[in-house]
Design a protein around this motif. Structure first.
Motif, short mmCIF file in Angstrom:
data_model
loop_
_atom_site.label_atom_id
_atom_site.label_comp_id
_atom_site.label_asym_id
_atom_site.label_seq_id
_atom_site.Cartn_x
_atom_site.Cartn_y
_atom_site.Cartn_z
N LEU A 1 -24.41 -29.67 -16.16
CA LEU A 1 -24.03 -29.11 -17.65
C LEU A 1 -22.57 -29.49 -17.83
N PRO A 2 -22.27 -29.50 -19.48
CA PRO A 2 -21.07 -29.37 -19.54
C PRO A 2 -20.07 -28.52 -19.03
N VAL A 3 -18.82 -28.58 -18.51
CA VAL A 3 -18.06 -27.68 -18.07
C VAL A 3 -16.88 -27.70 -18.92
N VAL A 4 -16.42 -26.22 -18.92
CA VAL A 4 -15.35 -26.13 -20.10
C VAL A 4 -14.39 -25.26 -19.06
N ILE A 5 -13.32 -25.57 -19.47
CA ILE A 5 -12.04 -24.75 -18.75
C ILE A 5 -11.52 -24.12 -19.82
N TYR A 6 -10.88 -22.93 -19.53
CA TYR A 6 -10.10 -21.90 -20.33
C TYR A 6 -8.81 -21.80 -19.91
N ASN A 7 -7.75 -22.56 -20.45
CA ASN A 7 -6.55 -22.48 -20.17
C ASN A 7 -5.79 -21.16 -20.92
N VAL A 8 -5.55 -20.50 -19.98
CA VAL A 8 -5.66 -18.96 -20.49
C VAL A 8 -4.45 -18.64 -21.09
N SER A 9 -4.02 -17.27 -21.51
CA SER A 9 -2.77 -16.88 -22.37
C SER A 9 -1.65 -16.94 -21.36
N GLY A 10 -1.86 -16.45 -20.08
CA GLY A 10 -0.56 -16.48 -18.93
C GLY A 10 -0.15 -18.00 -18.69
N GLU A 11 -0.83 -18.83 -18.67
CA GLU A 11 -0.62 -20.32 -18.41
C GLU A 11 0.24 -20.99 -19.70
N TYR A 12 -0.25 -20.34 -20.66
CA TYR A 12 0.41 -20.83 -22.23
C TYR A 12 1.80 -20.27 -22.04
N SER A 13 1.78 -19.01 -22.12
CA SER A 13 2.93 -18.32 -22.19
C SER A 13 4.09 -18.67 -21.21
N MET A 14 3.81 -19.02 -20.13
CA MET A 14 4.68 -19.45 -18.96
C MET A 14 5.33 -21.10 -19.72
N VAL A 15 4.56 -21.67 -20.19
CA VAL A 15 5.11 -22.98 -20.56
C VAL A 15 5.93 -22.74 -21.67
N LYS A 16 5.71 -21.81 -22.49
CA LYS A 16 6.27 -21.41 -23.72
C LYS A 16 7.57 -20.99 -23.71
N ALA A 17 7.77 -19.95 -22.51
CA ALA A 17 8.85 -19.48 -22.18
C ALA A 17 9.77 -20.60 -21.44
N ALA A 18 9.34 -21.22 -20.53
CA ALA A 18 10.12 -22.13 -19.89
C ALA A 18 10.83 -23.40 -21.06
N SER A 19 9.73 -23.70 -22.05
CA SER A 19 10.35 -24.53 -22.96
C SER A 19 11.49 -23.95 -23.79
N GLN A 20 11.36 -22.69 -24.13
CA GLN A 20 12.28 -21.98 -25.11
C GLN A 20 13.55 -21.99 -24.36
N ASN A 21 13.61 -21.89 -22.94
CA ASN A 21 14.70 -21.95 -22.15
C ASN A 21 15.34 -23.20 -21.82
N GLY A 22 14.62 -24.15 -22.19
CA GLY A 22 15.19 -25.53 -22.26
C GLY A 22 14.99 -26.02 -20.84
N TRP A 23 13.99 -25.39 -20.13
CA TRP A 23 13.89 -25.69 -18.77
C TRP A 23 12.82 -27.06 -18.29
N ILE A 24 12.05 -27.21 -19.54
CA ILE A 24 10.88 -28.27 -19.26
C ILE A 24 10.87 -28.67 -20.59
N ASP A 25 10.50 -30.04 -20.72
CA ASP A 25 9.83 -30.85 -21.79
C ASP A 25 8.61 -30.14 -22.35
N GLU A 26 8.30 -29.54 -23.21
CA GLU A 26 7.06 -28.88 -23.54
C GLU A 26 5.86 -29.80 -23.84
N ARG A 27 6.12 -30.84 -24.63
CA ARG A 27 5.15 -31.74 -24.76
C ARG A 27 4.67 -32.59 -23.46
N SER A 28 5.38 -32.97 -22.71
CA SER A 28 5.16 -33.71 -21.43
C SER A 28 4.47 -32.85 -20.61
N ILE A 29 4.71 -31.55 -20.44
CA ILE A 29 4.24 -30.63 -19.69
C ILE A 29 2.74 -30.30 -20.04
#
Length: 326
Positions: free
Chosen positions: A267-295
């Motif tokens: 069957l088709p498999v769906v992955i849910y990239n959930v809120s905590g995963e999203y928020s960690m990336v956003k927080a790190a990006s806003q702090n200038g620690w990562i390149d958000e687009r690349s990550i």
């Protein structure tokens, strides 16, 4: 050096065109499902404080939101509702005038080609914040199924293209399949949250959906993060009961489970990239620690590589925009 034999793997990496030529996995706009939080009321677009860039939107502003989504090439949305009123059994989840039902009708009337996936659960609508009927501090399984069936049928009647039950009650796929069929919705597929772990990564979502449990936790019905074989048992049950898609949730910490499910079921498999995963990336990006687009693009591509056919992600708008700029 002439007598040393070794492989020249770098021949296929020497420039961008060569790397693209031999790339094994590709991320496309069609792979992305955008979750939306529909709020009762008027003229409100509330940014979720723990999820920068994600908003609760009232029905009167949904048109503008949909115009942006469609312009970006996103073709599927997953709807969550935030009602005015809550009660012990989550009545607003299965009312014809419920907020998800209203949003579904609006989208299908104005954008009929968009795939509307309705999250079928009770936690946003119950006063206690659990995903089913509660009695003496326990979430009752079979009694909850009746309300979940009513919710699914109501969502299908409103025009939902896919029913996505996320409650993790035993037998929920079988009950909803029977209920849909009996109501005349035999053609409506079920996208089962069949492999849903009791995860710490859901925190920001509970703010966005106003669905925090008022007592206890959800460990008696969501899965233990330590378990792998249990995921295959859950998936097998859902397949036997009539599921058309299988969701693995969360995403990043469970890529091994995605691959197991992909290898075990057709069957088709769906992955849910959930809120905590999203928020960690956003927080790190806003702090200038990562390149958000690349990550973000690396994460989503990794999910495809693990075996996901579709990705539910709050990064969908940004990812679709970056894909169009390639």
């Amino acid at each position: 050096m002439n007598d040393i034999q070794f492989s020249r793997h770098r021949r296929l990496r020497k420039n961008a065109s060569m790397r693209e030529l031999v790339r094994e996995n590709h991320l496309r706009q069609d792979d992305l499902v955008y979750p939306m939080f529909i709020l009762e009321g008027e003229n409100k677009r509330n940014e979720v404080s723990s999820m920068p860039g994600v908003f609760q939107v009232t029905l009167d502003l949904l048109g503008k939101e949909m115009d942006e989504i469609i312009a970006l090439g996103i073709k599927s949305v997953l709807l969550f509702g935030i009602p005015h009123e809550k009660d012990e059994c989550g009545t607003e989840a299965f009312h014809d005038h419920g907020i998800v039902q209203k949003a579904t009708r609006y989208i299908k009337e104005n954008h009929p080609d968009v795939i509307v996936i309705a999250d079928t659960c009770l936690c946003e609508y119950t006063s206690h914040g659990h995903c089913g009927v509660v009695e003496n501090g326990r979430v009752l399984n079979d009694e909850s199924l009746e309300l979940l069936v009513k919710t699914a049928v109501s969502q299908a009647a409103a025009g939902a293209d896919i029913i996505a039950p996320s409650n993790m009650m035993d037998g929920f796929v079988a009950a909803i399949r029977a209920g849909l069929d009996e109501a005349g919705y035999k053609e409506i597929p079920i996208m089962s949250y069949g492999i849903k772990y009791s995860s710490a990564f859901y925190g920001p979502f509970r703010e966005a959906a106003d669905s925090t449990p008022q007592f206890g936790d959800r460990k008696t019905y969501q899965m233990d993060p330590a378990n792998r074989l249990e995921a295959l048992r859950e998936a097998e049950s859902d397949v036997q009961e009539g599921a058309d898609f299988l969701i693995v949730k969360p995403g990043l910490p469970y890529l091994d489970i995605v691959r197991d499910v992909k290898n075990s079921f057709n069957l088709p498999v769906v992955i849910y990239n959930v809120s905590g995963e999203y928020s960690m990336v956003k927080a790190a990006s806003q702090n200038g620690w990562i390149d958000e687009r690349s990550i973000v693009m690396e994460m989503l591509t990794g999910m495809k590589r693990a075996g996901a056919d579709l990705i539910i992600t709050y990064h969908a708008k940004d990812a679709a925009r970056w894909l169009s700029e390639k």
